[in-house]
Motif scaffolding. Structure first.
Motif, PDB file in Angstrom:
ATOM      1  N   GLU A  81       0.837  -1.195   0.000  1.00 14.26           N
ATOM      2  CA  GLU A  81       0.000   0.000   0.000  1.00 14.26           C
ATOM      3  C   GLU A  81       0.879   1.255   0.000  1.00 14.26           C
ATOM      4  OE1 GLU A  81      -3.721  -1.193  -0.467  1.00 14.26           O
ATOM      5  OE2 GLU A  81      -3.466   0.803   0.398  1.00 14.26           O
ATOM      6  N   ARG A  82       0.358   2.293  -0.638  1.00 14.79           N
ATOM      7  CA  ARG A  82       1.048   3.579  -0.597  1.00 14.79           C
ATOM      8  C   ARG A  82       0.878   4.158   0.799  1.00 14.79           C
ATOM      9  NH1 ARG A  82      -0.175   7.385  -5.666  1.00 14.79           N
ATOM     10  NH2 ARG A  82       0.339   5.359  -6.596  1.00 14.79           N
ATOM     11  N   GLY A  83       1.973   4.520   1.439  1.00 13.82           N
ATOM     12  CA  GLY A  83       1.899   4.999   2.819  1.00 13.82           C
ATOM     13  C   GLY A  83       2.522   6.362   3.012  1.00 13.82           C
ATOM     14  N   ALA A  84       2.005   7.070   3.986  1.00 16.65           N
ATOM     15  CA  ALA A  84       2.482   8.424   4.245  1.00 16.65           C
ATOM     16  C   ALA A  84       3.885   8.412   4.819  1.00 16.65           C
ATOM     17  CB  ALA A  84       1.531   9.134   5.192  1.00 16.65           C
ATOM     18  N   VAL A  85       4.659   9.380   4.421  1.00 12.89           N
ATOM     19  CA  VAL A  85       5.997   9.592   4.971  1.00 12.89           C
ATOM     20  C   VAL A  85       5.994  10.830   5.856  1.00 12.89           C
ATOM     21  CG1 VAL A  85       8.408  10.079   4.416  1.00 12.89           C
ATOM     22  CG2 VAL A  85       7.084   8.513   2.970  1.00 12.89           C
ATOM     23  N   ALA A  86       5.451  11.914   5.307  1.00 14.71           N
ATOM     24  CA  ALA A  86       5.414  13.182   6.043  1.00 14.71           C
ATOM     25  C   ALA A  86       4.394  14.109   5.415  1.00 14.71           C
ATOM     26  CB  ALA A  86       6.787  13.844   6.045  1.00 14.71           C
ATOM     27  N   THR A  87       3.852  15.006   6.224  1.00 13.57           N
ATOM     28  CA  THR A  87       2.912  16.005   5.724  1.00 13.57           C
ATOM     29  C   THR A  87       3.297  17.375   6.264  1.00 13.57           C
ATOM     30  OG1 THR A  87       1.359  15.877   7.590  1.00 13.57           O
ATOM     31  CG2 THR A  87       1.046  14.295   5.789  1.00 13.57           C
ATOM     32  N   ILE A  88       2.817  18.396   5.574  1.00 12.72           N
ATOM     33  CA  ILE A  88       3.064  19.763   6.053  1.00 12.72           C
ATOM     34  C   ILE A  88       1.921  20.660   5.608  1.00 12.72           C
ATOM     35  CG2 ILE A  88       4.470  20.373   4.022  1.00 12.72           C
ATOM     36  CD1 ILE A  88       6.224  22.006   6.071  1.00 12.72           C
ATOM     37  N   HIS A  89       1.457  21.489   6.532  1.00 21.36           N
ATOM     38  CA  HIS A  89       0.363  22.404   6.255  1.00 21.36           C
ATOM     39  C   HIS A  89       0.924  23.783   5.901  1.00 21.36           C
ATOM     40  CE1 HIS A  89      -3.282  24.801   7.151  1.00 21.36           C
ATOM     41  NE2 HIS A  89      -3.911  23.681   6.782  1.00 21.36           N
ATOM     42  N   THR A  90       0.098  24.603   5.270  1.00 16.14           N
ATOM     43  CA  THR A  90       0.514  25.960   4.912  1.00 16.14           C
ATOM     44  C   THR A  90       1.102  26.698   6.101  1.00 16.14           C
ATOM     45  OG1 THR A  90      -1.241  26.070   3.264  1.00 16.14           O
ATOM     46  CG2 THR A  90      -0.278  28.157   3.949  1.00 16.14           C
ATOM     47  N   SER A  91       0.506  26.472   7.251  1.00 19.37           N
ATOM     48  CA  SER A  91       0.954  27.178   8.449  1.00 19.37           C
ATOM     49  C   SER A  91       2.096  26.472   9.149  1.00 19.37           C
ATOM     50  CB  SER A  91      -0.227  27.316   9.415  1.00 19.37           C
ATOM     51  OG  SER A  91      -0.728  26.048   9.755  1.00 19.37           O
ATOM     52  N   GLY A  92       2.630  25.403   8.561  1.00 25.01           N
ATOM     53  CA  GLY A  92       3.729  24.670   9.160  1.00 25.01           C
ATOM     54  C   GLY A  92       3.236  23.410   9.826  1.00 25.01           C
TER      55      GLY A  92
END
Length: 123
Positions: free
Chosen positions: A41-52
């Motif tokens: 399965e494709r899995g998340a590594v990292a995320t980031i929001h506009t506000s950090g």
């Protein structure tokens, strides 16, 4: 419509570094890096929001990878250090405008995807 394009994938030796770039036509509020190896399965590594406020999939990833973004350039980056063979995968950039932004976000929740860039770490 938001178009995303990844670059920076390559073959490196274990312990090496790579910097992935995701260039977008726009920069949605939530942007993420996910990875996939064949048959998994494709899995998340990292995320980031506009506000950090970056999130990482594990303490191991957090200790070696850094996600960042440049909203003025509609870009997101993933600096990967101390690479391991198990980091080998196709890395995808994904984005969405609304909703929660974390590694717990289901991959089906992302509206926009790049085509991926291959990272291979040789032992």
């Amino acid at each position: 419509l938001v178009q995303l394009q990844e670059s920076g994938g390559a073959t490196v030796q274990a312990g090496g570094s790579l910097r992935l770039t995701c260039l977008g036509s726009h920069a949605p509020h939530c942007m993420a890096w996910l990875r996939q190896i064949p048959g998994r399965e494709r899995g998340a590594v990292a995320t980031i929001h506009t506000s950090g406020g970056p999130t990482y999939s594990s303490d191991d990833i957090k200790g070696r990878f850094t996600i960042s973004r440049d909203n003025d350039r509609n870009s997101m980056y993933l600096q990967m250090n101390s690479l391991k063979p198990e980091d080998s995968a196709m890395y995808f950039c994904a984005a969405k405008w609304f909703g929660p932004c974390s590694v717990k976000t289901n991959k089906d929740g992302y509206q926009y995807w790049g085509k991926g860039t291959q990272v291979t770490v040789a032992s």
